[in-house]
Design an enzyme around this catalytic site. Structure first.
Site, PDB file in Angstrom:
ATOM      1  N   CYS A 197       0.833  -1.202   0.000  1.00  0.00           N
ATOM      2  CA  CYS A 197       0.000   0.000   0.000  1.00  0.00           C
ATOM      3  C   CYS A 197       0.866   1.251   0.000  1.00  0.00           C
ATOM      4  O   CYS A 197       0.491   2.274  -0.556  1.00  0.00           O
ATOM      5  CB  CYS A 197      -0.931  -0.001   1.207  1.00  0.00           C
ATOM      6  SG  CYS A 197      -2.220  -1.253   1.092  1.00  0.00           S
ATOM      7  N   CYS A 350      17.471 -15.215 -10.919  1.00  0.00           N
ATOM      8  CA  CYS A 350      18.125 -16.026  -9.884  1.00  0.00           C
ATOM      9  C   CYS A 350      17.204 -17.208  -9.606  1.00  0.00           C
ATOM     10  O   CYS A 350      16.567 -17.700 -10.531  1.00  0.00           O
ATOM     11  CB  CYS A 350      18.415 -15.193  -8.635  1.00  0.00           C
ATOM     12  SG  CYS A 350      16.958 -14.513  -7.848  1.00  0.00           S
TER      13      CYS A 350
END
Ligand SMILES: [Zn+2]
Length: 392
Positions: A197, A350
């Site tokens: 948020c 990754c």
């Protein structure tokens, strides 16, 4: 499915309490017995922020006898747009103390217990054990899984809610009677895929919509009335003004509450959720592609430079075709930057997207502004593109 009340009734209500709660007492389904159960109830609110504000205020007004508050933060001016338990004069104060004062002002009969600490694997069980029910108002995935796992391990029900922009969700998770949060979301989303948020914003009043569902469910569970939101997910869309319901089944393969659990105690939630630095989160926002997008670029023969930033041992187990191995450490030390091409789009990956997000931040600040990373990493690649490959 209706459930028996979670709490035994208190011995009695005082004359003042009868007056105060009269509008509850004349509801047949609540009555004296229900109100006495609320008085005897101990409810813990994790967080006194957006969801915690309306939750604590209505739980207090409803006459829940003991309210615990877990909160370590202080009140910031930017909180006041939605965290209505705090006011202008509370800016800079401890959120826990500010929330406690508001609760006391709403209802002096509530016993407030402050836990001014960050919830973690070392304190969560001891804190949860003191309560009948938990209301989860946390805003990050690591704490959310921590709350879920501790609740399941202790056999406690909890009311969960989440908010973002104009959208909210709520449910009741209680592994003895239904699914847990992991049954619904077995894995945390890759870092950078779901903005918080703080990054994406939230409509202040959305907190009230979701917080009021949470309090409603809490009261129903404590008093044993109605149909609890167990096994159902409420999805609220404020723009369309629609509430939808989705059935959530208990997952027999759930790592925590399934038939053969692999998670039997609390784990390292920061690692599980791939918590990354703020710089890495900022870099990943808008610069994250999916494994499918990467596959599409490769199929389209786009001119990309794919870099695997894992360690050599991991690269040996499984790798994405065409990837060049340059471990993360070589970027942090600085030597790898000179090997980056200037004329190609750099794509990093990754294992799950945590380390590549960190390297992405390094590349962005070194001027490689259009570099991106693969959300979900090689695990996401295997899951969606090459399912025959091994995962580790
Ligand atoms: Zn589960």
């Amino acid at each position: 499915m209706s459930l028996p009340p979670l709490v035994e009734p208190a011995a009695e209500l005082s004359v003042d309490e009868v007056r105060r709660y009269s509008r509850h007492l004349i509801i047949p389904d609540v009555g004296m017995a229900g109100q006495k159960r609320l008085k005897n109830a101990k409810v813990l609110c994790v967080g006194a922020g957006g969801l915690g504000s309306p939750a604590l205020m209505y739980l207090a007004a409803a006459g829940v006898g003991t309210l615990g508050i877990v909160e370590f933060d202080t009140v910031d001016e930017s909180n006041l747009q939605r965290q209505i338990i705090h006011g202008q004069s509370d800016i800079g104060r401890s959120k826990g103390e500010s929330a406690r004062d508001s609760v006391k002002e709403i209802n002096p009969y509530v016993n407030v217990i402050l836990h001014e600490t960050r919830l973690d694997v070392d304190n969560v069980k001891e804190i949860f054990a003191q309560y009948d029910l938990i209301v989860d108002g946390t805003d990050n995935f690591a704490t959310r899984y921590l709350v879920n796992d501790a609740a399941v391990l202790l056999g406690k029900p909890y009311v969960w809610g989440s908010i973002y922009r104009f959208d909210g969700q709520a449910s009741v998770f209680w592994a003895e009677h239904g699914p847990c949060y992991r049954c619904l979301y077995p894995e945390a989303p890759p870092p950078g895929m779901v903005p918080s948020c703080a990054e994406g914003g939230v409509l202040g009043v959305l907190c009230a919509s979701i917080g009021s569902i949470q309090v409603t469910e809490a009261i129903k569970l404590l008093a044993g009335v109605g149909e609890p939101l167990v096994g159902r997910l409420m999805i609220y869309d404020a723009l369309e003004m629609q509430y939808r319901q989705v059935k959530v089944r208990k997952d027999p393969n759930c790592a925590l509450c399934g038939e053969n659990p692999t998670v039997t105690d609390l784990i390292d939630y920061e690692a599980f959720c791939g918590v990354v630095s703020e710089e890495a989160q900022a870099a990943a926002l808008g610069s994250t592609i999916t494994p499918k997008q990467l596959k599409q670029w490769q199929d389209d023969k786009e001119d990309i430079f794919l870099v695997d930033v894992r360690e050599p041992g991991e690269f040996e187990i499984v790798s994405i075709p065409g990837a060049v191995l340059i471990p993360k450490g070589e970027f942090l030390m600085g030597d790898a930057l000179g090997r980056m091409p200037q004329d190609k789009k750099i794509v990093l990956h990754c294992k799950t997207g945590v380390r590549s997000a960190e390297v992405l931040a390094v590349l962005h600040s070194a001027g490689f502004a259009d570099a991106v990373h693969v959300g979900g990493g090689v695990i996401g690649w295997v899951n969606t593109v090459e399912p025959e490959k091994p995962v580790y």
